[in-house]
Design an enzyme around this catalytic site. Structure first.
Site, PDB file in Angstrom:
ATOM      1  NE  ARG A 254      15.165  -8.324  -5.656  1.00 33.89           N
ATOM      2  CZ  ARG A 254      15.191  -9.531  -5.119  1.00 33.89           C
ATOM      3  NH1 ARG A 254      16.088  -9.813  -4.166  1.00 33.89           N
ATOM      4  NH2 ARG A 254      14.326 -10.455  -5.482  1.00 33.89           N
TER       5      ARG A 254
ATOM      6  CG  ASP B 103      -1.906   1.129   1.188  1.00 40.29           C
ATOM      7  OD1 ASP B 103      -2.855   1.022   0.382  1.00 40.29           O
ATOM      8  OD2 ASP B 103      -1.734   2.100   1.939  1.00 40.29           O
TER       9      ASP B 103
ATOM     10  CD  GLU C 201      -4.496   4.304  -1.203  1.00 36.82           C
ATOM     11  OE1 GLU C 201      -4.570   4.726  -0.040  1.00 36.82           O
ATOM     12  OE2 GLU C 201      -5.434   4.404  -2.036  1.00 36.82           O
TER      13      GLU C 201
ATOM     14  CG  HIS D 169      -8.053  12.573  -8.098  1.00 39.33           C
ATOM     15  ND1 HIS D 169      -8.065  11.534  -7.198  1.00 39.33           N
ATOM     16  CD2 HIS D 169      -8.767  13.585  -7.512  1.00 39.33           C
ATOM     17  CE1 HIS D 169      -8.749  11.877  -6.122  1.00 39.33           C
ATOM     18  NE2 HIS D 169      -9.198  13.125  -6.290  1.00 39.33           N
TER      19      HIS D 169
ATOM     20  CB  THR E 183       5.461 -10.643 -11.067  1.00 38.46           C
ATOM     21  OG1 THR E 183       5.280  -9.832 -12.241  1.00 38.46           O
ATOM     22  CG2 THR E 183       4.893  -9.930  -9.873  1.00 38.46           C
ATOM     23  NE  ARG E 184       9.247 -15.945  -9.341  1.00 40.57           N
ATOM     24  CZ  ARG E 184       9.425 -16.821  -8.355  1.00 40.57           C
ATOM     25  NH1 ARG E 184      10.544 -17.527  -8.288  1.00 40.57           N
ATOM     26  NH2 ARG E 184       8.479 -16.980  -7.442  1.00 40.57           N
TER      27      ARG E 184
ATOM     28  CG  ASP F 229      -5.502   8.293 -12.162  1.00 45.23           C
ATOM     29  OD1 ASP F 229      -5.731   7.810 -11.034  1.00 45.23           O
ATOM     30  OD2 ASP F 229      -6.379   8.799 -12.893  1.00 45.23           O
TER      31      ASP F 229
ATOM     32  CG  ASN G 175      -5.077  11.133  -5.243  1.00 46.65           C
ATOM     33  OD1 ASN G 175      -4.493  11.092  -6.316  1.00 46.65           O
ATOM     34  ND2 ASN G 175      -5.647  10.072  -4.682  1.00 46.65           N
TER      35      ASN G 175
END
Length: 572
Positions: A511, A448, A491, A461, A479-480, A465, A456
């Protein structure tokens, strides 16, 4: 001129198809075929092929038709049956059925990639269209016949394709190209261990030279060279057939030799060879060829100037009921008689033959036009059916793609393009089952942004974004394929690490936090800085997914309470 004919009919052609396809067509998946049914079908197809090789096309069509009527016939068996029917019906003069079956066989053979059989069917269709005067359509099959033959590497298939292409170009009036293709076919036949192919190549090239010579004479050009080359080839064809003991081929070659000798005004030899040919035809029951030789003998007599004798001979032939089924010969005879009576100033008799000639020619034109129209209609119907299938397949593909797009939209966050909560509900059970089945660790990290409301409020906003989409890029980077990154709302994000223990997951989260902390947010908005907090929990044996994610969420709140911008692991 007499080209190669089918021994059981007397219709003109340029040789029988002699090659056998050895390529195996892979069948489309379908219900398994009963072994007894499969054996019956294979026996019927084999019988049809044997009868075709023997020239017994009326008998050979029956087992192929029977195959198509049997239930449970596979697509490849249907294609083979139709392939045989296309050839049988061609030899029987049923061009409509030949074309229809050939086109249907070609549909499957093209989709299955069987190049050798494609070439064979293209050759059959090229002949069917040529015999009915549809030379443009014939050429449309002669070209792919040669292309597929060369692509599959069969020299025998290439020979037959060259032979058919030569026939098509000759019928189109392009005698130069017809001769050139005939030369190529002859050169190739001399490399093959196939006596039939070699004979057909020699005989048909001679026929091409004869046609070229007649075209040259019609254009008032010197035709002597083409006639001499044709003469050499026809003599060779006669010698080859005689050495092979092939009476039918020898009769054909002699008929052609007589035709070219007449053109060369070699009347004595033409008469001698014609009598030899007639004796051979009578001894072997080749009635249609015997009748044709009688017409040639009358032509010899006429060429020698004996018009009365020639007229009597031709009148006798017209009175013979055996020529009723040969309108081409009838037209030749009436044309010759008209010319001879006119030359002798017997105008009343000339008018009778002229009127008969006109009637026969009109009947032939009408029949040919009707047949051509029906063939074109059948061709269009097959093409239309194919296009309908293609349109249906395309519509189904569009629907499938649209369904996938809708499904993707339903499971994708529109801002970050990461999977959403709905995707999490679908994918997470699969990841959990895999981890348990393989006894692999599985960890979840709730992530988070810290104080995101201030971003914001201070920057708007739109900047908020941008921050979220940048975060999505960072999540994809860590990610794999075995992992899952999800935007769970606002968020807040979830990372699920497959085959990863707590220490490894914690290092990956550290990391990620460093990447967020060190990112050049100033490039997004002046003075902007961002950090995130993470709560980490591993999946316990038999733990419910809700409890597992609650522990990760609790660890996230602990990270927030301890000062943010840090990773906290849930307590065991």
């Amino acid at each position: 001129m007499t080209t190669l004919v089918d021994s059981n009919r007397g219709k003109s052609s340029r040789g029988d198809w002699a090659m056998q396809s050895n390529q195996v067509i892979s069948e489309r998946r379908g219900p398994p075929q009963d072994p007894l049914t499969a054996s019956i079908i294979e026996d019927l197809l084999a019988a049809s092929e044997r009868l075709s090789a023997a020239g017994r096309h009326r008998e050979g069509a029956a087992p192929a038709e029977e195959v198509l009527a049997l239930p449970g016939v596979t697509p490849v068996q249907q294609a083979r049956a139709r392939e045989m029917l296309a050839l049988h019906r061609l030899r029987l003069g049923d061009y409509q059925a030949s074309v229809q079956n050939g086109l249907l066989a070609l549909e499957y053979l093209t989709s299955s990639g069987d190049l050798l059989r494609q070439s064979k069917v293209h050759c059959t269709l090229a002949l069917a269209y040529t015999d009915t005067g549809l030379t443009e359509q014939a050429l449309g099959h002669a070209v792919p016949a040669l292309e597929t033959a060369r692509a599959c590497g069969s020299q025998l298939a290439e020979f037959w394709a060259l032979t058919r292409a030569s026939t098509v170009h000759g019928a189109m009036g392009d005698t130069v190209r017809g001769v050139d293709l005939g030369r190529q076919a002859l050169a190739l036949s001399r490399t093959l261990d196939d006596t039939e192919a070699r004979f057909i190549a020699v005989n048909n090239l001679g026929d091409s030279f004869l046609e070229a010579a007649r075209a040259q004479r019609a254009a008032e050009c010197d035709a002597s060279l083409a006639l001499r080359e044709g003469l050499v080839l026809f003599r060779e064809a006669v010698a080859m057939a005689h050495a092979q003991g092939h009476n039918f081929f020898e009769t054909i070659a002699l008929t052609n030799l007589v035709s070219i000798l007449i053109e060369l005004n070699e009347h004595d030899e033409a008469r001698e060879k014609a009598h030899r040919c007639k004796d051979l035809a009578r001894a072997n029951g080749f009635r249609n060829l015997e009748v044709n030789v009688d017409a040639q003998l009358a032509e010899v007599v006429r060429a020698e100037g004996n018009l009365e004798e020639a007229t009597a001979m031709m009148d006798a032939q017209l009175a013979d009921p055996s020529i009723d089924e040969d309108p081409a010969l009838q037209i030749r005879l009436h044309q010759a008689l008209y010319e001879m009576h006119k030359q002798r100033r017997r105008f009343e008799q000339a008018l009778v033959h002229c009127e008969k000639l006109g009637t026969l020619s009109l009947q032939r034109i009408t029949q040919t036009a009707g047949l051509q129209s029906q063939l074109l209609i059948n061709t269009l119907e097959v093409e239309q059916a194919r296009h309908e299938v293609e349109r249906s397949q395309l519509a189904a593909e569009v629907q499938r793609i649209r369904a996938e797009e809708l499904d993707d939209q339903a499971h994708t966050d529109p801002l970050t393009h990461l999977p959403n909560r709905r995707a999490l509900d679908r994918e997470l059970p699969r990841l959990m089952d895999r981890a348990r089945d393989l006894s692999q660790p599985l960890c979840a990290a709730m992530i988070d942004f810290d104080n995101f409301k201030r971003v914001n409020d201070a920057y708007g906003h739109a900047i908020g974004d941008q921050v979220l989409t940048t975060m999505a890029q960072m999540l994809r980077a860590v990610t794999r394929e075995t992992d899952l990154a999800v935007r769970v709302g606002g968020e807040e994000f979830l990372l699920v690490f497959g085959d990863t223990d707590l220490d490894q997951a914690a290092q990956a989260c550290e990391r990620l936090l460093a990447s967020v902390r060190d990112y050049a947010w100033n490039g997004v908005a002046a003075g902007l800085t961002c950090t995130v907090s993470a709560g980490l929990a591993d999946l316990r044996p038999a733990e419910r997914v809700s409890h597992w994610l609650e522990r990760a969420d609790s660890a996230l709140y602990a990270a927030k309470n301890r000062g943010r911008d840090q990773v906290v692991t849930a307590e065991n």
